[in-house]
Write a protein that holds these residues in place. Structure first.
Motif, PDB file in Angstrom:
ATOM      1  N   LEU A   1       9.755  -2.778  59.936  1.00 40.88           N
ATOM      2  CA  LEU A   1      11.004  -2.188  60.421  1.00 40.88           C
ATOM      3  C   LEU A   1      10.933  -1.877  61.910  1.00 40.88           C
ATOM      4  CD1 LEU A   1      11.876   0.289  57.508  1.00 40.88           C
ATOM      5  CD2 LEU A   1      12.901  -1.946  57.986  1.00 40.88           C
TER       6      LEU A   1
ATOM      7  N   LEU B   1      11.753  -4.750  64.406  1.00 40.39           N
ATOM      8  CA  LEU B   1      13.114  -5.288  64.485  1.00 40.39           C
ATOM      9  C   LEU B   1      13.865  -4.878  65.749  1.00 40.39           C
ATOM     10  CD1 LEU B   1      14.272  -4.996  60.756  1.00 40.39           C
ATOM     11  CD2 LEU B   1      13.486  -7.026  61.980  1.00 40.39           C
TER      12      LEU B   1
ATOM     13  N   ALA C   1      17.911  -1.397  61.177  1.00 40.19           N
ATOM     14  CA  ALA C   1      18.923  -2.450  61.212  1.00 40.19           C
ATOM     15  C   ALA C   1      19.978  -2.167  62.278  1.00 40.19           C
ATOM     16  CB  ALA C   1      19.579  -2.585  59.841  1.00 40.19           C
TER      17      ALA C   1
ATOM     18  N   THR D   1      18.531  -2.727  65.789  1.00 48.78           N
ATOM     19  CA  THR D   1      18.280  -4.127  66.121  1.00 48.78           C
ATOM     20  C   THR D   1      19.484  -4.737  66.828  1.00 48.78           C
ATOM     21  OG1 THR D   1      16.787  -4.377  64.236  1.00 48.78           O
ATOM     22  CG2 THR D   1      17.708  -6.395  65.174  1.00 48.78           C
TER      23      THR D   1
ATOM     24  N   LEU E   1      26.311   0.222  57.801  1.00 46.17           N
ATOM     25  CA  LEU E   1      25.108   0.053  56.994  1.00 46.17           C
ATOM     26  C   LEU E   1      24.957   1.175  55.983  1.00 46.17           C
ATOM     27  CD1 LEU E   1      22.617  -1.270  59.672  1.00 46.17           C
ATOM     28  CD2 LEU E   1      23.417  -2.466  57.643  1.00 46.17           C
TER      29      LEU E   1
END
Length: 268
Positions: free
Chosen positions: A10, A13, A132, A135, A240
């Protein structure tokens, strides 16, 4: 051991997203106007990180004086770093402002790593959302750094080395945070987040925006880029959360996030 590899995966990323933005700036022609817009967007993203992810957590879990002290300490640490760089590269050469952009992004990626490492210590789902979202949000930051270095005539080899260095900050901070904070009291985790908030705020306001103004004069598009940067981070983060079922699953043991977290934890 599985938890460690999850943190490593993670944490890489956001740095890779930053690197991708840098490579776009490396191989696509840049202009002072594009650099101005990218720096405004990156500043908006950094402010979004502070306003949406860091400070709400601190406000919900810390006394006001702890927040004020740790935030001020973070800002003072950034100022101290800036003074050190100014001694190494005098401002008259333009070197200090150029490398403070690098420091600002390195600090932001270190903050990403701290958030991911801390989030992993609290809940797997939180770390996934942070990684996420960051990123995508770090892409314009990588672009702004390499574009700025191109404007200053830094060699291509050095520019690529700079881009490759960014994932290291995020990974290192994530591992340090995870190792030190996974068994620490909750208050220590939130003090660390508030400290990073101080670092990031000074970085965005004092260096990223200042360098954007030096590249070319601001226009309404510059302001819009700042707003869009903030909105991008907010939308990605909220989207998300919704996709993983975080917002609508409070207290429900069969939620998507709970299932994913339970799977990850039992896998270890």
């Amino acid at each position: 051991m599985n938890d460690l590899w999850l943190v490593i995966g993670l944490a890489l990323l956001p740095g890779l997203g930053n690197f991708a933005g840098g490579m776009v700036a490396e191989f696509v022609r840049t202009t002072p106007r594009l650099l101005n817009l990218a720096l405004h967007a990156a500043s908006g993203i950094v402010v979004g990180v502070v306003a949406i992810e860091l400070m709400p957590e601190a406000l919900d879990n810390l006394a006001g004086w702890w927040i004020a002290t740790s935030f001020a300490a973070g800002g003072a640490a950034y100022i101290g770093t800036e003074m050190l760089i100014e001694r190494i590269a005098p401002s008259g050469s333009g070197g200090s402002s150029m490398w403070m952009i690098y420091v600002a992004v390195a600090v932001d990626l270190s903050g990403d790593g701290l958030m991911i490492g801390t989030g992993s210590a609290v809940a797997t789902s939180l770390a996934i959302v942070l990684a996420a979202a960051q990123t995508l949000a770090d892409f314009p930051e990588g672009y702004s750094v390499v574009a700025n270095l191109r404007e200053k005539k830094v060699s291509r080899g050095r520019r690529i080395a700079v881009s490759l260095s960014f994932p290291v900050y995020c990974l290192g901070a994530a591992l340090i945070a995870w190792l030190l904070l996974r068994n620490a009291p909750d208050a220590a985790k939130y003090v660390a987040l508030s400290f990073v908030a101080g670092l990031l705020t000074v970085a965005a306001v004092e260096d990223m925006l200042e360098e954007a103004h030096k590249a070319v004069g601001d226009t309404r598009s510059s302001t819009l880029a700042f707003v869009c940067g903030f909105a991008l981070f907010a939308l990605v983060s909220a989207g998300l959360d919704t996709l993983l079922g975080k917002d609508g699953s409070q207290g429900e043991g069969t939620s998507g996030v709970s299932t994913l977290r339970d799977y990850m934890l039992h896998a270890s």
